[in-house]
Design an enzyme around this catalytic site. Structure first.
Site: not given
Length: 398
Positions: A132, A212, A247
Site C-alpha cells: 500500500w 496489517d 471495510k
C-alpha cells in the site's frame, strides 16, 4: 515578510486525483476501479443495516459527548481484540494482549510507527514490494528506515521463495510488515504453509512482526482471515497488529481502527500501553467516539452481530463472484488464461497485470479509472458491466 513564500506545492495523491477525474468525466459508461471502497450493484457504498440499527440505538441512548480516554472505548477495544485474536485466546486470558483505539487503520499504523521510532530506536521496517503506497510515506514520515522484500514477480505471480530468502537476510530484530489477508494492492495472499515458513524465519531472525489487518472478513471469512494473526500470536511473545473497521463495517469516514499489542506478560503490556497513550496524546489526544461505539454495539449484541456477519458474507461473496465473472467475460476475447489470477486473488483489489500504458488507454478511450500500476478495485464493478470492461481490456491488450 511572507512566511509562506517559499512553500512549494505538493502533487496531489494519485488515487484522490482519480476520484476528481472520475467525477468530472461526463461519459455515462465510466467505471471507477480506483478508490478502495466497496460498492453495491447500484455503484453506491452502502451503510450496513446492522450499522444503521446500532446508530439508532446510540442516538436514543447516548447521554454524553465527553472524551473516551487515550486508549478509546473500552468495550470496543475488548470486543475488537476478541474478533481479531479469538475470544478464547490465551494472550487475552493472561492479560498480555489488548487493543488501543485509533482514527482508522492508518492511525493505527502511524501509532505503531511512532512507537517503533520512540521505543525501539534504530530498528528498520521492511515492507512487501509492492505494498500500500501510504505504508511507504507513513513510516518514512515517522523517521524509520524503510526497506523492502520481494512479494510479486515481474510476471505478476506471488514469489514466496524470494520473500523468504529476503526475510532470512534482514537485520536481526528489525520490524517486518505483513498483510494478514487480501494483500493491498496485489490481492495475492500467502497460504497456511507459507505463513508457517514465514513464522520460522521471523523466529530465527528475531524479527518483530507488524501485521496489517485491514480486510478481516473480505478474504475467506472472519475466522479464516484471522488465521495467520492467531498463528503468530500463539507462537510469539510479542506482536503488533493494526486493525481497521472501514471495510468490514462500512465505516470509512468514521475512521475506526485499533492497534493491538501482544506482550510477553501483563506487566510489560502495561508498560507498552503507557507509551502508546503518551504518543497518541501528541497525535490526536483521544480518538473519535462514534464509529467505535457502533462497532462495540454490534459485536456486543447477538442479533446485531449475526445481521452484520450476514451482510459481510454477502459483500465478500459478491466480490468473489465479480472476480470469476470478469475472467469469464474475458474468455470470448481469448484472455481468460492471461487474467486467470484475478479469480484466485482475494479481497477488494487485483493486480491485473495491465501496463501503465494500457491503464492510460483504458482511461482516455473508455473512461475506465484505475491506478497506473494496474491495481483495480474489483469491488467497484457491477455484474451488468463485466462485458463492457472485458471488451475495453481486450482492445487495449491487442
Amino acid at each position: 515578510m511572507r512566511h509562506f513564500g517559499a512553500i512549494a506545492r505538493v502533487p496531489g495523491d494519485p488515487i484522490l486525483g482519480l476520484m476528481e477525474a472520475f467525477r468530472a468525466d461526463t461519459n455515462p459508461a465510466k467505471l471507477d476501479l480506483g478508490v478502495g471502497v466497496y460498492k453495491d450493484a447500484r455503484g453506491l457504498t452502502p451503510i450496513p443495516q446492522a450499522v444503521k440499527l446500532a446508530e439508532r440505538r446510540l442516538v436514543e441512548g447516548e447521554t454524553s459527548k465527553s472524551y473516551i480516554g487515550g486508549h478509546g472505548d473500552p468495550l470496543f477495544a475488548a470486543r475488537l481484540a476478541e474478533l481479531v485474536l479469538g475470544a478464547d485466546n490465551p494472550a487475552l486470558a493472561a492479560q498480555r494482549a489488548a487493543a488501543s483505539q485509533t482514527p482508522g487503520g492508518t492511525g493505527a499504523l502511524r501509532l505503531a510507527a511512532d512507537f517503533i521510532g520512540h521505543c525501539l530506536p534504530g530498528r528498520g521496517i521492511w515492507l512487501s514490494d509492492p505494498t500500500w503506497p501510504i505504508h511507504e510515506t507513513l513510516f518514512a514520515a515517522a523517521g524509520l528506515h524503510v526497506g523492502h522484500y520481494p512479494y510479486v514477480r515481474a510476471d505478476n505471480r506471488l514469489d514466496v521463495e524470494a520473500m523468504l530468502e529476503a526475510l532470512a537476510r534482514l537485520p536481526q530484530g528489525d520490524v517486518v510488515l505483513l498483510h494478514a489477508c487480501c494483500h493491498n494492492p496485489t490481492g495475492f495472499d500467502l497460504g497456511q504453509d507459507d505463513w508457517r515458513r514465514v513464522l520460522e524465519v521471523v523466529k530465527a531472525r528475531e524479527l518483530l512482526p507488524l501485521i496489517d489487518f485491514a480486510y478481516q472478513g473480505f478474504g475467506a471469512g472472519l475466522e479464516e482471515d484471522a488465521w495467520a494473526v492467531r498463528l503468530f500470536a500463539e507462537a510469539l511473545p510479542e506482536l503488533l497488529v493494526t486493525s481497521s473497521c472501514s471495510k468490514n463495517f462500512g465505516l470509512y469516514r468514521e475512521r475506526t481502527g485499533a492497534l493491538l499489542v501482544c506482550a510477553a506478560d501483563a506487566d510489560k503490556l502495561v508498560d507498552v500501553r503507557s507509551q502508546l497513550a503518551a504518543i497518541a496524546r501528541n497525535l490526536w489526544s483521544t480518538p473519535p467516539s462514534h464509529g467505535a461505539a457502533v462497532v462495540a454495539s454490534i459485536l456486543d449484541d447477538g442479533e446485531l452481530r449475526a445481521l452484520w456477519q450476514e451482510e459481510l458474507n454477502a459483500m465478500r461473496a459478491r466480490v468473489a463472484g465479480l472476480r470469476l465473472g470478469l475472467v469469464e467475460a474475458l474468455r470470448p476475447h481469448g484472455l481468460a488464461e492471461r487474467f486467470a489470477h484475478i479469480a484466485v486473488q482475494r479481497g477488494m483489489f487485483s493486480y491485473t497485470g495491465l501496463s501503465p500504458r494500457q491503464v492510460q488507454r483504458l482511461h482516455e478511450e473508455y473512461s475506465v479509472y484505475m491506478v497506473g500500476s494496474g491495481r483495480a478495485n474489483v469491488a467497484g464493478l457491477d455484474a451488468e458491466r463485466l462485458e463492457q470492461l472485458a471488451s475495453a481490456i481486450a482492445r487495449v491488450c491487442t
